[in-house]
Design a protein around this motif. Structure first.
Motif, PDB file in Angstrom:
ATOM      1  N   LYS A 209       0.816  -1.208   0.000  1.00 33.51           N
ATOM      2  CA  LYS A 209       0.000   0.000   0.000  1.00 33.51           C
ATOM      3  C   LYS A 209       0.851   1.260   0.000  1.00 33.51           C
ATOM      4  O   LYS A 209       2.001   1.253   0.404  1.00 33.51           O
ATOM      5  CB  LYS A 209      -0.926  -0.003   1.217  1.00 33.51           C
ATOM      6  CG  LYS A 209      -1.911  -1.151   1.199  1.00 33.51           C
ATOM      7  CD  LYS A 209      -2.924  -1.000   2.294  1.00 33.51           C
ATOM      8  CE  LYS A 209      -3.966  -2.103   2.190  1.00 33.51           C
ATOM      9  NZ  LYS A 209      -5.030  -1.965   3.147  1.00 33.51           N
ATOM     10  N   ASP A 210       0.229   2.360  -0.448  1.00 40.61           N
ATOM     11  CA  ASP A 210       0.885   3.666  -0.411  1.00 40.61           C
ATOM     12  C   ASP A 210       1.026   4.180   1.014  1.00 40.61           C
ATOM     13  O   ASP A 210       1.969   4.886   1.336  1.00 40.61           O
ATOM     14  CB  ASP A 210       0.070   4.698  -1.193  1.00 40.61           C
ATOM     15  CG  ASP A 210       0.065   4.415  -2.692  1.00 40.61           C
ATOM     16  OD1 ASP A 210       0.958   3.692  -3.154  1.00 40.61           O
ATOM     17  OD2 ASP A 210      -0.828   4.924  -3.372  1.00 40.61           O
ATOM     18  N   TYR A 211       0.045   3.858   1.867  1.00 40.11           N
ATOM     19  CA  TYR A 211       0.045   4.327   3.245  1.00 40.11           C
ATOM     20  C   TYR A 211       0.790   3.330   4.119  1.00 40.11           C
ATOM     21  O   TYR A 211       0.591   2.130   3.996  1.00 40.11           O
ATOM     22  CB  TYR A 211      -1.391   4.452   3.778  1.00 40.11           C
ATOM     23  CG  TYR A 211      -2.178   5.570   3.151  1.00 40.11           C
ATOM     24  CD1 TYR A 211      -2.285   6.805   3.780  1.00 40.11           C
ATOM     25  CD2 TYR A 211      -2.827   5.391   1.936  1.00 40.11           C
ATOM     26  CE1 TYR A 211      -3.022   7.831   3.210  1.00 40.11           C
ATOM     27  CE2 TYR A 211      -3.563   6.413   1.352  1.00 40.11           C
ATOM     28  CZ  TYR A 211      -3.655   7.621   1.995  1.00 40.11           C
ATOM     29  OH  TYR A 211      -4.376   8.651   1.440  1.00 40.11           O
ATOM     30  N   VAL A 212       1.609   3.844   5.032  1.00 40.25           N
ATOM     31  CA  VAL A 212       2.301   2.970   5.981  1.00 40.25           C
ATOM     32  C   VAL A 212       1.802   3.322   7.378  1.00 40.25           C
ATOM     33  O   VAL A 212       1.848   4.480   7.804  1.00 40.25           O
ATOM     34  CB  VAL A 212       3.830   3.125   5.900  1.00 40.25           C
ATOM     35  CG1 VAL A 212       4.510   2.133   6.829  1.00 40.25           C
ATOM     36  CG2 VAL A 212       4.318   2.927   4.463  1.00 40.25           C
ATOM     37  N   ALA A 213       1.317   2.318   8.088  1.00 41.87           N
ATOM     38  CA  ALA A 213       0.772   2.482   9.434  1.00 41.87           C
ATOM     39  C   ALA A 213       1.563   1.613  10.405  1.00 41.87           C
ATOM     40  O   ALA A 213       2.261   0.680   9.991  1.00 41.87           O
ATOM     41  CB  ALA A 213      -0.709   2.081   9.446  1.00 41.87           C
ATOM     42  N   PRO A 214       1.488   1.890  11.701  1.00 40.22           N
ATOM     43  CA  PRO A 214       2.229   1.094  12.689  1.00 40.22           C
ATOM     44  C   PRO A 214       1.952  -0.397  12.556  1.00 40.22           C
ATOM     45  O   PRO A 214       0.812  -0.828  12.368  1.00 40.22           O
ATOM     46  CB  PRO A 214       1.719   1.638  14.026  1.00 40.22           C
ATOM     47  CG  PRO A 214       1.352   3.056  13.727  1.00 40.22           C
ATOM     48  CD  PRO A 214       0.772   3.020  12.332  1.00 40.22           C
ATOM     49  N   GLY A 215       3.029  -1.191  12.626  1.00 43.05           N
ATOM     50  CA  GLY A 215       2.914  -2.637  12.534  1.00 43.05           C
ATOM     51  C   GLY A 215       2.801  -3.164  11.118  1.00 43.05           C
ATOM     52  O   GLY A 215       2.748  -4.373  10.909  1.00 43.05           O
ATOM     53  N   LYS A 216       2.756  -2.266  10.131  1.00 45.41           N
ATOM     54  CA  LYS A 216       2.640  -2.662   8.728  1.00 45.41           C
ATOM     55  C   LYS A 216       3.992  -2.524   8.034  1.00 45.41           C
ATOM     56  O   LYS A 216       4.876  -1.821   8.489  1.00 45.41           O
ATOM     57  CB  LYS A 216       1.595  -1.796   8.014  1.00 45.41           C
ATOM     58  CG  LYS A 216       0.220  -1.855   8.653  1.00 45.41           C
ATOM     59  CD  LYS A 216      -0.347  -3.262   8.616  1.00 45.41           C
ATOM     60  CE  LYS A 216      -1.741  -3.296   9.223  1.00 45.41           C
ATOM     61  NZ  LYS A 216      -2.251  -4.651   9.353  1.00 45.41           N
ATOM     62  N   PRO A 217       4.169  -3.186   6.891  1.00 48.00           N
ATOM     63  CA  PRO A 217       5.459  -3.118   6.210  1.00 48.00           C
ATOM     64  C   PRO A 217       5.684  -1.811   5.470  1.00 48.00           C
ATOM     65  O   PRO A 217       4.757  -1.213   4.920  1.00 48.00           O
ATOM     66  CB  PRO A 217       5.405  -4.299   5.234  1.00 48.00           C
ATOM     67  CG  PRO A 217       3.963  -4.580   5.038  1.00 48.00           C
ATOM     68  CD  PRO A 217       3.256  -4.156   6.288  1.00 48.00           C
ATOM     69  N   GLY A 218       6.936  -1.378   5.485  1.00 50.18           N
ATOM     70  CA  GLY A 218       7.377  -0.206   4.740  1.00 50.18           C
ATOM     71  C   GLY A 218       8.804  -0.438   4.270  1.00 50.18           C
ATOM     72  O   GLY A 218       9.456  -1.395   4.677  1.00 50.18           O
ATOM     73  N   HIS A 219       9.280   0.441   3.419  1.00 54.40           N
ATOM     74  CA  HIS A 219      10.651   0.327   2.911  1.00 54.40           C
ATOM     75  C   HIS A 219      11.623   1.163   3.733  1.00 54.40           C
ATOM     76  O   HIS A 219      11.260   2.234   4.229  1.00 54.40           O
ATOM     77  CB  HIS A 219      10.725   0.791   1.453  1.00 54.40           C
ATOM     78  CG  HIS A 219      10.168  -0.197   0.494  1.00 54.40           C
ATOM     79  ND1 HIS A 219       8.931  -0.057  -0.094  1.00 54.40           N
ATOM     80  CD2 HIS A 219      10.676  -1.360   0.015  1.00 54.40           C
ATOM     81  CE1 HIS A 219       8.706  -1.078  -0.885  1.00 54.40           C
ATOM     82  NE2 HIS A 219       9.745  -1.889  -0.848  1.00 54.40           N
ATOM     83  N   VAL A 220      12.837   0.676   3.831  1.00 52.30           N
ATOM     84  CA  VAL A 220      13.944   1.439   4.396  1.00 52.30           C
ATOM     85  C   VAL A 220      15.155   1.237   3.494  1.00 52.30           C
ATOM     86  O   VAL A 220      15.235   0.260   2.747  1.00 52.30           O
ATOM     87  CB  VAL A 220      14.304   1.034   5.847  1.00 52.30           C
ATOM     88  CG1 VAL A 220      13.089   1.110   6.766  1.00 52.30           C
ATOM     89  CG2 VAL A 220      14.939  -0.343   5.906  1.00 52.30           C
ATOM     90  N   VAL A 221      16.075   2.181   3.573  1.00 56.69           N
ATOM     91  CA  VAL A 221      17.355   2.056   2.881  1.00 56.69           C
ATOM     92  C   VAL A 221      18.415   1.887   3.952  1.00 56.69           C
ATOM     93  O   VAL A 221      18.545   2.730   4.849  1.00 56.69           O
ATOM     94  CB  VAL A 221      17.644   3.293   2.016  1.00 56.69           C
ATOM     95  CG1 VAL A 221      19.031   3.191   1.385  1.00 56.69           C
ATOM     96  CG2 VAL A 221      16.570   3.462   0.944  1.00 56.69           C
ATOM     97  N   ARG A 222      19.139   0.776   3.897  1.00 60.05           N
ATOM     98  CA  ARG A 222      20.188   0.500   4.876  1.00 60.05           C
ATOM     99  C   ARG A 222      21.463   0.131   4.126  1.00 60.05           C
ATOM    100  O   ARG A 222      21.432  -0.037   2.904  1.00 60.05           O
ATOM    101  CB  ARG A 222      19.770  -0.631   5.816  1.00 60.05           C
ATOM    102  CG  ARG A 222      19.585  -1.962   5.128  1.00 60.05           C
ATOM    103  CD  ARG A 222      19.069  -3.042   6.063  1.00 60.05           C
ATOM    104  NE  ARG A 222      18.960  -4.328   5.401  1.00 60.05           N
ATOM    105  CZ  ARG A 222      19.929  -5.237   5.344  1.00 60.05           C
ATOM    106  NH1 ARG A 222      21.109  -5.004   5.919  1.00 60.05           N
ATOM    107  NH2 ARG A 222      19.756  -6.386   4.724  1.00 60.05           N
ATOM    108  N   GLU A 223      22.548   0.035   4.860  1.00 57.12           N
ATOM    109  CA  GLU A 223      23.810  -0.334   4.225  1.00 57.12           C
ATOM    110  C   GLU A 223      24.318  -1.660   4.756  1.00 57.12           C
ATOM    111  O   GLU A 223      24.154  -1.969   5.929  1.00 57.12           O
ATOM    112  CB  GLU A 223      24.863   0.753   4.433  1.00 57.12           C
ATOM    113  CG  GLU A 223      24.669   1.928   3.517  1.00 57.12           C
ATOM    114  CD  GLU A 223      25.941   2.700   3.251  1.00 57.12           C
ATOM    115  OE1 GLU A 223      27.012   2.323   3.748  1.00 57.12           O
ATOM    116  OE2 GLU A 223      25.840   3.710   2.535  1.00 57.12           O
TER     117      GLU A 223
END
Length: 197
Positions: A32-46
């Motif tokens: 989904k476009d919306y990210v809510a607590p406990g739901k998946p989202g993207h991060v950029v890490r190294e």
């Protein structure tokens, strides 16, 4: 305290904008476009000198609930992740939401306001992440206001705190620097560079 944000772009575009490649170990779908607590989202890490676009669950687990915002930087709950550059990440965002503290005079109800950075259609929060027994999780930093919150575009709506929005030139610094320097980046993004709807 931000508990909803949008990422209205594709994973491919996020990877391009943040000079990252898709995480080959990822097993979480972000739908989904919306990210809510406990739901998946993207991060950029190294990892190994390469930026990875990873999907994780938003919120460090605590007593059965996801804790989404990092407020007390000295708390043992956060400090080990904050102190370790390998556990820092960028959280791509296109808009974030804050609710008005008081009801609006015309409706008698609280109103949701959306904040963006017009010069950066996709910007980044300063985030931290860690693995868990199930899926990796992330949270992002929030900060208070120097002086009167009403003098800041977010503070005028939500005077407690706002997410730490990073300037593009500070992305590498956030991901690599020592703890003291990293925490120095935790300040409100300039009001004149933000928009609210």
């Amino acid at each position: 305290m931000c508990n909803l944000y949008k990422v209205r772009t594709t994973a491919q575009e996020m990877a391009r904008l943040f000079d990252a490649i898709p995480d080959p170990t990822n097993q979480i779908a972000v739908e989904k476009d919306y990210v809510a607590p406990g739901k998946p989202g993207h991060v950029v890490r190294e990892e190994g000198g390469q930026r990875l676009l990873s999907a994780m669950s938003w919120g460090f687990p605590f007593q059965g609930k996801p804790v989404t915002n990092v407020r007390n930087y000295t708390s043992p709950f956060w400090k080990s992740a904050l102190a370790n550059p390998a556990r820092r990440c960028l959280v791509p965002v296109t808009e974030f939401q804050e609710w008005s503290v008081a009801p609006m005079p015309d409706t008698g109800k609280k109103k949701a306001f959306w904040f963006s950075v017009p010069s950066q259609p996709v910007f980044a929060f300063a985030g931290i992440w860690r693995p868990t027994d199930s899926v990796p999780v992330y949270s992002f930093l929030t900060c208070g206001y120097d002086g009167d919150p009403a003098n800041h575009v977010v503070g005028a709506i939500h005077p407690k705190a706002c997410p730490v929005v990073l300037h593009q030139e500070d992305y590498d610094r956030w991901l690599h620097t020592d703890l003291e320097d990293a925490i120095s980046l935790a300040s409100p993004f300039p009001s004149q560079l933000m928009a609210v709807a």
